[in-house]
Enzyme design. Structure first.
Site, PDB file in Angstrom:
ATOM      1  N   LYS A 161       0.813  -1.072   0.051  1.00  8.29           N
ATOM      2  CA  LYS A 161      -0.094  -0.013  -0.051  1.00  8.29           C
ATOM      3  C   LYS A 161       0.923   1.189  -0.092  1.00  8.29           C
ATOM      4  CE  LYS A 161      -4.186  -1.769  -0.021  1.00  8.29           C
ATOM      5  NZ  LYS A 161      -5.363  -1.559  -1.032  1.00  8.29           N
ATOM      6  N   ASP A 188      -0.214  -0.231  -4.591  1.00  5.50           N
ATOM      7  CA  ASP A 188      -1.446   0.268  -4.752  1.00  5.50           C
ATOM      8  C   ASP A 188      -1.630   1.538  -3.981  1.00  5.50           C
ATOM      9  OD1 ASP A 188      -4.433   0.666  -5.064  1.00  5.50           O
ATOM     10  OD2 ASP A 188      -5.065  -1.157  -3.443  1.00  5.50           O
ATOM     11  N   GLU A 216      -1.220   0.194  -9.073  1.00  2.92           N
ATOM     12  CA  GLU A 216      -2.777   0.341  -9.053  1.00  2.92           C
ATOM     13  C   GLU A 216      -3.171   1.591  -8.494  1.00  2.92           C
ATOM     14  OE1 GLU A 216      -6.084  -2.337  -6.630  1.00  2.92           O
ATOM     15  OE2 GLU A 216      -3.916  -2.968  -6.750  1.00  2.92           O
ATOM     16  N   ASP A 241      -8.681   0.580 -10.553  1.00  2.00           N
ATOM     17  CA  ASP A 241      -9.357  -0.123  -9.727  1.00  2.00           C
ATOM     18  C   ASP A 241     -10.650   0.764  -9.352  1.00  2.00           C
ATOM     19  OD1 ASP A 241     -10.210  -1.545  -7.350  1.00  2.00           O
ATOM     20  OD2 ASP A 241      -8.713  -1.120  -6.015  1.00  2.00           O
ATOM     21  N   LYS A 265     -13.531  -5.993  -8.670  1.00  2.00           N
ATOM     22  CA  LYS A 265     -13.634  -6.571  -7.470  1.00  2.00           C
ATOM     23  C   LYS A 265     -15.321  -7.018  -7.376  1.00  2.00           C
ATOM     24  CE  LYS A 265     -10.275  -4.299  -5.245  1.00  2.00           C
ATOM     25  NZ  LYS A 265      -9.872  -2.752  -4.044  1.00  2.00           N
TER      26      LYS A 265
END
Length: 354
Positions: A161, A188, A216, A241, A265
């Protein structure tokens, strides 16, 4: 086969430790679980994981919506499940976590009633799926140790992250590389950077000898032009995303050349919407990633069935339940997910009982 009952409960699942991303910190997964029961006693289970900065829903709102959606289903048949899913999603637009929980329970019941795995709805069989593991926003020493332990447990892919201060992000990623020299690293940013910051980050990582497999969602979800600029500015593949919730969003990414990869997702698109996004990405020759929220084994195994059934995903990020202190069923904290059937194969004890 008619639906005779739909039951909905909140599901609070404490995390092993606080989990911080650029959008905030979580200590508990505050989810919603749904059970759909048919007239012969078959029960299907579904789950949604509302995260207000991402899905726009609180747990209380998701529970209320799922209960209202369930009322639409009682007395209906399972056979025409696509029409039932469309009805729920059109009645409650934007309530993605609640409608996913209902949709998953509906399709799980459908598959269980026919004694087939959920993967069969996507054209395949339930085969093992390998996930990455996520390193949250922590200091470099903690990131290094988490990476080392993950590699010892067999994880070959890590997601780090980022999306905070660029230099701090670089130090975290470099520490992960030191702790696990052989793993593939994705990052991400969860919308935390500008295109210029994304380019700086990629350059600094290259200077430190860190090869990245993927960046991402570096910029805001609504900034398609900025996402495209990131893609032009860096040699690392860029994934969309939070930008992609619906098949229409995926089409826009394709038209604007905004990303190399689409991160699908279920918590954004739902199961049947996921099938449409897979088709769009494959038609446009874009790679696919599958991600998760903070779901238990119910949501994670449903997503694993999509991976196994389609065979379409180059990147798998289904570690949400590995971050939980305790799951709804016993799980091994290893990279391999082994989906089974019928349905998604998870039968939680003492959830949504009569």
């Amino acid at each position: 086969m008619k639906i005779v009952d739909v039951r909905v409960e909140p599901l609070d699942l404490p995390l092993v430790e606080p989990f911080e991303i650029s959008l905030g910190e979580r200590t508990t997964a505050k989810n919603v679980v749904v059970a759909v029961e048919t007239e012969d006693g078959t029960v299907g289970y579904g789950e949604g994981s509302p995260i207000p900065p991402v899905t726009g829903e609180t747990q209380a709102a998701a529970v209320a919506t799922a209960r209202a959606a369930g009322e639409l289903l009682v007395g209906e048949t399972l056979t025409n499940h696509r029409a039932r899913v469309r009805q729920v999603r059109e009645t409650f637009p934007g309530a993605v976590s609640a409608t996913l929980a209902v949709e998953t329970a509906l399709l799980d019941a459908y598959c269980r009633s026919r004694e087939i795995p959920l993967a069969a709805l996507f054209g395949g069989e339930p085969t093992p799926v390998e996930t990455d593991l996520t390193i949250p926003i922590v200091d470099p020493d903690d990131a290094r140790e988490k990476a080392r332990r993950a590699a010892e447990r067999g994880f070959d892919h890590l997601k780090v992250k980022t999306g905070s201060d660029v230099l701090a992000d670089v130090e975290r990623v470099a520490a992960v590389r030191e702790g696990a020299p052989a793993v593939e690293i994705k990052v991400d940013a969860n919308q935390g950077w500008t295109p210029a910051e994304t380019a700086r980050f990629a350059d600094f990582c290259a200077d430190r000898g860190v090869d990245l497999a993927l960046i991402e969602q570096p910029v805001r979800a609504d900034d398609f032009a900025g996402l495209a600029r990131c893609r032009e500015a860096v040699s690392v593949p860029v994934a969309a995303d939070e930008t992609v919730f619906t098949p229409a969003d995926a089409v826009r990414v394709v038209r604007e050349d905004a990303a190399d990869v689409i991160n699908l997702k279920l918590g954004k698109s739902g199961l049947l919407g996921a099938r449409d996004i897979v088709a769009i990405a494959e038609g446009a020759n874009l790679e696919l990633m599958i991600g998760c929220m903070l779901e238990s084994a119910i949501g994670i195994h449903a997503a694993a069935h999509v991976v196994a059934g389609t065979g379409a995903f180059s990147y798998v990020d289904l570690d949400g339940n590995l971050l939980l202190d305790e799951d709804v069923v016993p799980v091994e904290r290893i990279p391999t997910i082994e989906p089974t059937g019928p349905g998604h194969g998870i039968e939680p004890d003492a959830l949504c009982e009569r």
